[in-house]
Design a protein around this motif. Structure first.
Motif, PDB file in Angstrom:
ATOM      1  N   ASP A   1     -45.774  49.561   7.833  1.00 53.39           N
ATOM      2  CA  ASP A   1     -46.776  50.440   7.229  1.00 53.39           C
ATOM      3  C   ASP A   1     -46.175  51.781   6.832  1.00 53.39           C
ATOM      4  OD1 ASP A   1     -48.892  48.578   7.537  1.00 53.39           O
ATOM      5  OD2 ASP A   1     -49.094  49.173   9.641  1.00 53.39           O
ATOM      6  N   ASN A   2     -44.939  51.729   6.344  1.00 53.72           N
ATOM      7  CA  ASN A   2     -44.204  52.943   6.022  1.00 53.72           C
ATOM      8  C   ASN A   2     -43.616  52.802   4.623  1.00 53.72           C
ATOM      9  OD1 ASN A   2     -42.333  55.118   5.973  1.00 53.72           O
ATOM     10  ND2 ASN A   2     -42.181  55.053   8.198  1.00 53.72           N
ATOM     11  N   THR A   3     -43.800  53.801   3.786  1.00 55.19           N
ATOM     12  CA  THR A   3     -43.280  53.732   2.405  1.00 55.19           C
ATOM     13  C   THR A   3     -41.977  54.523   2.282  1.00 55.19           C
ATOM     14  OG1 THR A   3     -44.648  55.635   1.786  1.00 55.19           O
ATOM     15  CG2 THR A   3     -45.571  53.441   1.397  1.00 55.19           C
ATOM     16  N   ASP A   4     -41.004  54.170   3.119  1.00 54.14           N
ATOM     17  CA  ASP A   4     -39.751  54.934   3.112  1.00 54.14           C
ATOM     18  C   ASP A   4     -38.613  54.240   2.360  1.00 54.14           C
ATOM     19  OD1 ASP A   4     -39.542  52.983   5.034  1.00 54.14           O
ATOM     20  OD2 ASP A   4     -38.750  54.281   6.609  1.00 54.14           O
ATOM     21  N   SER A   5     -38.941  53.435   1.371  1.00 54.33           N
ATOM     22  CA  SER A   5     -37.974  52.961   0.363  1.00 54.33           C
ATOM     23  C   SER A   5     -36.753  52.275   0.966  1.00 54.33           C
ATOM     24  CB  SER A   5     -37.538  54.134  -0.527  1.00 54.33           C
ATOM     25  OG  SER A   5     -38.646  54.707  -1.169  1.00 54.33           O
ATOM     26  N   ARG A   6     -37.001  51.164   1.640  1.00 51.95           N
ATOM     27  CA  ARG A   6     -35.910  50.467   2.315  1.00 51.95           C
ATOM     28  C   ARG A   6     -35.676  49.051   1.791  1.00 51.95           C
ATOM     29  NH1 ARG A   6     -34.000  53.112   6.682  1.00 51.95           N
ATOM     30  NH2 ARG A   6     -35.195  54.877   7.488  1.00 51.95           N
ATOM     31  N   HIS A   7     -36.405  48.640   0.765  1.00 53.73           N
ATOM     32  CA  HIS A   7     -36.223  47.299   0.217  1.00 53.73           C
ATOM     33  C   HIS A   7     -36.483  47.290  -1.278  1.00 53.73           C
ATOM     34  CE1 HIS A   7     -38.010  43.522  -1.341  1.00 53.73           C
ATOM     35  NE2 HIS A   7     -36.978  42.982  -0.726  1.00 53.73           N
ATOM     36  N   VAL A   8     -35.699  46.503  -1.978  1.00 49.48           N
ATOM     37  CA  VAL A   8     -35.987  46.159  -3.367  1.00 49.48           C
ATOM     38  C   VAL A   8     -35.406  44.775  -3.618  1.00 49.48           C
ATOM     39  CG1 VAL A   8     -33.894  47.229  -4.349  1.00 49.48           C
ATOM     40  CG2 VAL A   8     -35.947  46.956  -5.759  1.00 49.48           C
ATOM     41  N   GLY A   9     -36.135  43.971  -4.376  1.00 48.07           N
ATOM     42  CA  GLY A   9     -35.685  42.621  -4.679  1.00 48.07           C
ATOM     43  C   GLY A   9     -35.673  42.349  -6.166  1.00 48.07           C
ATOM     44  N   ALA A  10     -34.868  41.383  -6.581  1.00 49.10           N
ATOM     45  CA  ALA A  10     -34.789  41.009  -7.997  1.00 49.10           C
ATOM     46  C   ALA A  10     -34.450  39.522  -8.105  1.00 49.10           C
ATOM     47  CB  ALA A  10     -33.735  41.839  -8.714  1.00 49.10           C
ATOM     48  N   VAL A  11     -34.965  38.892  -9.153  1.00 46.00           N
ATOM     49  CA  VAL A  11     -34.698  37.475  -9.405  1.00 46.00           C
ATOM     50  C   VAL A  11     -33.915  37.339 -10.697  1.00 46.00           C
ATOM     51  CG1 VAL A  11     -35.708  35.205  -9.861  1.00 46.00           C
ATOM     52  CG2 VAL A  11     -36.781  36.736  -8.192  1.00 46.00           C
ATOM     53  N   LEU A  12     -32.777  36.661 -10.605  1.00 49.06           N
ATOM     54  CA  LEU A  12     -32.007  36.275 -11.787  1.00 49.06           C
ATOM     55  C   LEU A  12     -32.339  34.824 -12.089  1.00 49.06           C
ATOM     56  CD1 LEU A  12     -28.524  37.817 -10.869  1.00 49.06           C
ATOM     57  CD2 LEU A  12     -30.184  38.727 -12.511  1.00 49.06           C
ATOM     58  N   GLY A  13     -32.766  34.566 -13.316  1.00 47.53           N
ATOM     59  CA  GLY A  13     -33.175  33.218 -13.668  1.00 47.53           C
ATOM     60  C   GLY A  13     -32.845  32.873 -15.097  1.00 47.53           C
ATOM     61  N   GLU A  14     -33.828  32.374 -15.837  1.00 44.57           N
ATOM     62  CA  GLU A  14     -33.610  31.931 -17.212  1.00 44.57           C
ATOM     63  C   GLU A  14     -33.057  33.039 -18.098  1.00 44.57           C
ATOM     64  OE1 GLU A  14     -36.974  30.099 -18.964  1.00 44.57           O
ATOM     65  OE2 GLU A  14     -37.191  28.570 -17.407  1.00 44.57           O
ATOM     66  N   LYS A  15     -33.581  34.254 -17.922  1.00 48.77           N
ATOM     67  CA  LYS A  15     -33.125  35.365 -18.770  1.00 48.77           C
ATOM     68  C   LYS A  15     -31.647  35.664 -18.555  1.00 48.77           C
ATOM     69  CE  LYS A  15     -37.647  37.642 -19.046  1.00 48.77           C
ATOM     70  NZ  LYS A  15     -38.417  38.879 -18.729  1.00 48.77           N
ATOM     71  N   ALA A  16     -31.151  35.340 -17.356  1.00 40.65           N
ATOM     72  CA  ALA A  16     -29.740  35.576 -17.043  1.00 40.65           C
ATOM     73  C   ALA A  16     -28.883  34.353 -17.335  1.00 40.65           C
ATOM     74  CB  ALA A  16     -29.603  35.965 -15.575  1.00 40.65           C
ATOM     75  N   GLY A  17     -29.508  33.298 -17.821  1.00 37.93           N
ATOM     76  CA  GLY A  17     -28.770  32.080 -18.146  1.00 37.93           C
ATOM     77  C   GLY A  17     -28.558  31.163 -16.965  1.00 37.93           C
ATOM     78  N   LEU A  18     -29.351  31.333 -15.900  1.00 31.93           N
ATOM     79  CA  LEU A  18     -29.225  30.473 -14.729  1.00 31.93           C
ATOM     80  C   LEU A  18     -30.265  29.359 -14.788  1.00 31.93           C
ATOM     81  CD1 LEU A  18     -28.726  33.041 -11.823  1.00 31.93           C
ATOM     82  CD2 LEU A  18     -26.995  31.911 -13.214  1.00 31.93           C
ATOM     83  N   ARG A  19     -29.831  28.155 -14.567  1.00 30.54           N
ATOM     84  CA  ARG A  19     -30.761  27.025 -14.561  1.00 30.54           C
ATOM     85  C   ARG A  19     -31.681  27.099 -13.345  1.00 30.54           C
ATOM     86  NH1 ARG A  19     -28.205  21.255 -13.581  1.00 30.54           N
ATOM     87  NH2 ARG A  19     -28.024  22.232 -11.534  1.00 30.54           N
ATOM     88  N   ASP A  20     -31.081  27.449 -12.194  1.00 32.16           N
ATOM     89  CA  ASP A  20     -31.838  27.594 -10.953  1.00 32.16           C
ATOM     90  C   ASP A  20     -31.856  29.066 -10.574  1.00 32.16           C
ATOM     91  OD1 ASP A  20     -32.182  24.763 -10.587  1.00 32.16           O
ATOM     92  OD2 ASP A  20     -30.066  24.693  -9.987  1.00 32.16           O
ATOM     93  N   PRO A  21     -33.023  29.645 -10.325  1.00 32.27           N
ATOM     94  CA  PRO A  21     -33.107  31.078 -10.060  1.00 32.27           C
ATOM     95  C   PRO A  21     -32.401  31.479  -8.770  1.00 32.27           C
ATOM     96  CG  PRO A  21     -35.214  30.017  -9.650  1.00 32.27           C
ATOM     97  CD  PRO A  21     -34.351  29.000 -10.302  1.00 32.27           C
ATOM     98  N   LEU A  22     -31.971  32.729  -8.753  1.00 30.07           N
ATOM     99  CA  LEU A  22     -31.307  33.325  -7.596  1.00 30.07           C
ATOM    100  C   LEU A  22     -32.037  34.622  -7.252  1.00 30.07           C
ATOM    101  CD1 LEU A  22     -28.813  33.460  -5.642  1.00 30.07           C
ATOM    102  CD2 LEU A  22     -27.694  34.817  -7.414  1.00 30.07           C
ATOM    103  N   THR A  23     -32.532  34.705  -6.020  1.00 32.30           N
ATOM    104  CA  THR A  23     -33.271  35.878  -5.574  1.00 32.30           C
ATOM    105  C   THR A  23     -32.375  36.761  -4.716  1.00 32.30           C
ATOM    106  OG1 THR A  23     -35.335  34.621  -5.556  1.00 32.30           O
ATOM    107  CG2 THR A  23     -35.308  36.695  -4.340  1.00 32.30           C
TER     108      THR A  23
END
Length: 271
Positions: free
Chosen positions: A86-108
């Motif tokens: 319950d704390n907004t102290d900026s400790r995580h960010v996520g991203a998915v590489l998939g079709e736009k990156a040319g990957l057949r299977d996505p990578l998170t």
């Protein structure tokens, strides 16, 4: 296709942007995950990174403290931010590489900065340590830390725990020092086991070989004393277990002018 991903606690991205640029020009990672960027989103040096080839940015900044970012040469399909305790102290960010990156299977990709925990390893008298333990408990139960079968995921970042005896210069001397206390190690290992994560560094550098990614600023003779700890980690889900090509800890970066106390860790995957 090979994908090169670097994680680095930079300890102020604006202060050390030239150092980051030096590293990028030499190593040329496809994805760069930084922790402790110590700036709000609107002050992040986007244009400099764009000139360096990183046009795609997943950012979770904060003024003066913490903050994480995923920078990529390849476009994201999506990005996420999760708050813990319950704390907004900026400790995580996520991203998915998939079709736009040319990957057949996505990578998170999940980029973390786990709380350091202060100096006193007693949650009853040290709220920072209590926060760290609660964060690790929540990490072990978070849905995106429990990858599904065949889900290709990677966790990187400054997890602020050196869980193994060979991850510190002296197991005995550091048993009561925050980052290597038994309770922290148990909780981080529990989070790793909950998701069946593979510890990439130890896949290439097995125990009992020593391996460090952090050396204290308090030690002016850090290189000769070599009293380090492995606080920076790369974990992959079982679906990526046979895709590991290499890992490199850039120890020399600790000796650069005005360095971070952490060094870059780069993993290469066959995707």
């Amino acid at each position: 296709m090979q994908l090169k991903i670097t994680t680095w606690n930079i300890n102020s991205v604006r202060l050390r942007i030239d150092m980051v640029a030096k590293f990028i020009k030499t190593v040329r990672p496809d994805v760069l995950c930084l922790q402790e960027i110590k700036c709000p989103d609107d002050a992040f040096p986007r244009k400099r990174f764009q000139r360096l080839g990183y046009e795609h940015v997943a950012l979770n900044g904060q003024k003066g403290y913490h903050g994480v970012v995923v920078l990529s040469r390849l476009p994201f399909d999506s990005t996420t931010i999760k708050s813990y305790c319950d704390n907004t102290d900026s400790r995580h960010v996520g991203a998915v590489l998939g079709e736009k990156a040319g990957l057949r299977d996505p990578l998170t990709i999940h980029n973390y900065y786990v709380p350091a925990g202060g100096d006193e390893p007693d949650p009853k008298i040290n709220p920072k340590f209590a926060h760290k333990l609660a964060f690790l408990d929540e990490l072990a139960q978070c849905p995106h830390m429990l990858p599904k079968r065949n889900q290709r995921s990677i966790v990187v970042g400054d997890l602020n725990v050196a869980p193994l005896e060979s991850d510190v210069w002296s197991h005995k001397a550091l048993l009561k020092v925050v980052s290597h206390t038994p309770i922290e190690c148990e909780k981080l290992v529990a989070a790793q086991r909950a998701g069946k994560w593979i510890d990439v560094a130890r896949s290439f550098v097995p125990e009992p070989q020593k391996l460090y990614t952090w050396w204290s600023y308090r030690s002016p003779d850090w290189a000769s004393a070599d009293k380090g700890r492995r606080l920076d980690h790369v974990w992959v889900s079982p679906a990526l277990g046979d895709r590991l090509a290499a890992i490199k800890v850039a120890r020399d970066a600790r000796g650069w002018e005005r360095p971070s106390d952490h060094v870059p860790v780069t993993v290469t995957l066959d995707v």
